[in-house]
Design an enzyme around this catalytic site. Sequence first.
Site, PDB file in Angstrom:
ATOM      1  N   HIS A 154      60.283  47.208 145.284  1.00  0.00           N
ATOM      2  CA  HIS A 154      59.958  48.612 144.988  1.00  0.00           C
ATOM      3  C   HIS A 154      60.513  49.058 143.640  1.00  0.00           C
ATOM      4  CE1 HIS A 154      58.316  49.926 148.956  1.00  0.00           C
ATOM      5  NE2 HIS A 154      58.862  48.775 149.297  1.00  0.00           N
ATOM      6  N   ASP A 363      62.213  53.249 136.432  1.00  0.00           N
ATOM      7  CA  ASP A 363      61.856  53.525 137.825  1.00  0.00           C
ATOM      8  C   ASP A 363      60.704  52.608 138.213  1.00  0.00           C
ATOM      9  OD1 ASP A 363      61.907  54.794 140.285  1.00  0.00           O
ATOM     10  OD2 ASP A 363      62.067  56.784 139.395  1.00  0.00           O
TER      11      ASP A 363
END
Length: 469
Positions: A154, A363
């Site tokens: 992720h 991110d």
Amino acid sequence: MSRLVVVSNRVALPGENRAGGMAICLLAALHARGGVWFGWSGKITSEPNGELHHQRTGNIRFVTTNLSQCDHDDYYNGFSNRTLWPLLHSRVDLVDCDRKSRDGYLRVNRMFAGKLAPLLRDNDTLWIHDYHLIPLASMLRELGIGCRIGFFLHVPMPSADLVQALPDHRRLICLLHACDLVGFQTQGDVERFRTYALLFGGCAEAGPTELRAADGHGFRIGAFPIGIDTELIAHQAAEATRKPVVRALGKSVMPRQLAIGVDRLDYSKGLPERFQSFQRYLERHPTRKGKLTFLQIAPLSRCEVTEYQTLRSQLEQIAGHLNGSHAEPDWTPLRYVNRNFTHDTLAGFYRMARVALVTPLRDGMNLVAKEFVAAQDGKNPGVLVLSAFAGAACEMKESLIVNPLDLDDVADAIATASDMPLGERVERWHVLINRLRENDTGKWQRGFLHALEAAGSPIPAPTSPRVVR
Ligand code: F6P
């Protein structure tokens, strides 16, 4: 269809309302076809070897285990969040090379493997999530588990040069080769992993989306950008406007505009730079003073980790300085709130905001960016200011893309977003929301699981075996 077994560090048990974006996507995947969700309960226990806890809701069986204090310290606070997290977010200056925590990480992964293996069936589809569980597939294979195994990262995959900051990096990263499919958020992540695997992992190319490991085992790699349930968020946001907490926010901000940021308190999120950019906005655009109030929601996270404690103090200092310098008797420019809100309340807050600031330094994806867009009223939408270093930027070019390190760039984007005419806001929003609808959470999970289920077909063996350098 085979049974789906999802494994993640933390399981969002029914009734808990701290579920973040990733947990919501895992729940949606499990709801779609039923199955098992296995992982840590989120509880710390004094028993050295916690037993399994079983709970069922609808078609999902939750199987969790507690962690001992020592395992929590070494595996979660230690190697996962003081070694891997900074490494994967390209903060090699923060990487902790403690061997005890590395041993603890391997110990907990082995414990998970030992508890999970007896629950698995040969034709299960096993989907492992995130950096806490890099060795799990390999440990399960050692226990004789032959079912299809996929792993999804992720968070970002850093460049091969940076991965070298991790002592003994090959021994850890190469454990992913035991999977049938390794998935990432963006094509950039895939290419960085491929480069690492070829340079350091002893892999050979076996096709455009395939690698062959040193032991001859073939596995696939691919980008599967995680999405959201746009309809659900739009519905939650519209409904939430009636909630007292959302109305109270609206009333307290009026007649000013609202800018919003929602992030776990984490150094990867670029919060000090964001606060400083807002201060720069007030300085560079003095005529706008008092026009926009910035609400930063930053629930505390990983509080036992030193770097998070340091960040918290730093933010308190910057926020105090900013408000001290710019507040008026009837106006506080920055509202800084360290608590969490339910998902639907956040959706209501997003709908109320004219500007969202999503400016991480790194991110994997960032689902707040997507949720903000999905929560908007299409007739009067707000504007997203988005970091070029979030995975979401690949799909959301119609937002205002900024370099979060360039304070002037972010300051000017806040002004542009605040002043953007209605026609342009609507136009940008339509393109964004249509793309989010197309690439929703269903597409993410179906895409990954189809690729995993197709990954079993054998890749021809190489003529000579490769050696891990
Ligand atoms: O998105 C990355 C991630 O580490 C997830 O794996 C995790 O669920 C989430 O952030 C929250 O982190 P934590 O479980 O450490 O609070």
